[in-house]
Every structure is written in structure tokens, then in C-alpha cells.
Design a protein around this motif. Structure first.
Motif, PDB file in Angstrom:
ATOM      1  N   UNK A  47      52.649  39.682  36.284  1.00 40.18           N
ATOM      2  CA  UNK A  47      51.959  40.705  37.089  1.00 40.18           C
ATOM      3  C   UNK A  47      51.379  41.778  36.176  1.00 40.18           C
ATOM      4  N   UNK A  48      52.135  42.152  35.134  1.00 43.75           N
ATOM      5  CA  UNK A  48      51.627  43.127  34.167  1.00 43.75           C
ATOM      6  C   UNK A  48      50.379  42.629  33.452  1.00 43.75           C
ATOM      7  N   UNK A  49      50.186  41.331  33.422  1.00 44.47           N
ATOM      8  CA  UNK A  49      48.976  40.765  32.831  1.00 44.47           C
ATOM      9  C   UNK A  49      47.886  40.592  33.880  1.00 44.47           C
ATOM     10  N   UNK A  50      48.255  40.132  35.068  1.00 37.29           N
ATOM     11  CA  UNK A  50      47.259  39.795  36.090  1.00 37.29           C
ATOM     12  C   UNK A  50      46.526  40.979  36.688  1.00 37.29           C
ATOM     13  N   UNK A  51      47.252  42.000  37.088  1.00 37.43           N
ATOM     14  CA  UNK A  51      46.603  43.145  37.749  1.00 37.43           C
ATOM     15  C   UNK A  51      45.647  43.877  36.809  1.00 37.43           C
ATOM     16  N   UNK A  52      46.044  44.178  35.563  1.00 35.06           N
ATOM     17  CA  UNK A  52      45.064  44.805  34.660  1.00 35.06           C
ATOM     18  C   UNK A  52      43.837  43.927  34.404  1.00 35.06           C
ATOM     19  N   UNK A  53      44.031  42.585  34.369  1.00 32.46           N
ATOM     20  CA  UNK A  53      42.870  41.714  34.168  1.00 32.46           C
ATOM     21  C   UNK A  53      41.965  41.732  35.394  1.00 32.46           C
TER      22      UNK A  53
END
Length: 117
Positions: A47-53
């Protein structure tokens, strides 16, 4: 760049599945009492990767940013997830080593048989 949006959406959904306990783990991490916590923490890292992307995808799509600037944005929004996942991996590798040592002590110092794939 629609690829950022697609990847961000995929990683966010995969992270939510991880929070729910539905992630694929390597065999060595399965069957321990901390496996469920590990799965949830991995979900958080996705999630820490997906939302910022997702946010970076919207930013890049709505601006006339050069390709080099897009690369810098992608790296910057990925750093929190990379650092969190690196720390998480170190923590659970230590737990795995401790569990293996405890198994060896229970077996009188002999290595346990390896599971077949």
C-alpha cells in the motif's frame, strides 16, 4: 503515463489483500506464529508503494513533466516503501533464523529435513 496508474492500482489492491491475509508468501515464512503479522505488514508495504504511485500517475498525467522529472518523481514516491520493506525483511529474517535455531536445538543439533517442493 497510464502505466503508473495501473501499477499503483494493482499494488494497492494487492496490499489490501495482504492486510486481509491473502498474499502469497515464500514457503520459509509460512507456518510460524508470526506469519499472519508478517503478511499484514507486507500488505502495508505494498500500500505504501501503490497509493503514492497512483498520486504520481495523476500528477504526471496532468502535467507536462519531462521524462527525467517523471523518473525522479517515481523514485521519490517509492523510497518510503523501499525503506519500510528493507527494514521489515531484516526483522523477519532474524526471526526466521531464531526459529531455525530453536528447531535445531529441539532436534538435538541435527538439521530438520527440508520440505520438498
Amino acid at each position: 503515463m497510464d502505466v503508473l496508474l495501473i501499477l499503483g492500482a494493482f499494488w494497492t489492491v494487492y496490499g489490501l489483500l495482504g492486510l486481509a491475509g491473502w498474499q502469497r508468501l515464500p514457503a520459509r515464512y509460512r507456518g510460524h506464529r508470526w506469519t499472519a503479522r508478517y503478511t499484514r505488514q507486507l500488505g502495508l508495504s505494498w500500500i505504501l508503494l501503490g497509493i503514492p504511485w497512483l498520486l504520481a500517475g495523476v500528477l504526471v498525467r496532468n502535467s507536462a513533466m519531462p521524462w527525467g522529472g517523471q523518473c525522479v518523481v517515481m523514485v521519490l514516491v517509492s523510497l518510503p516503501s523501499i525503506v519500510y520493506t528493507w527494514a521489515l525483511d531484516r526483522q523477519y529474517k532474524k526471526r526466521l533464523r531464531r526459529a531455525r535455531r530453536a528447531e535445531m536445538a529441539d532436534l538435538g543439533g541435527q538439521r530438520p529435513p527440508r520440505p520438498r517442493k
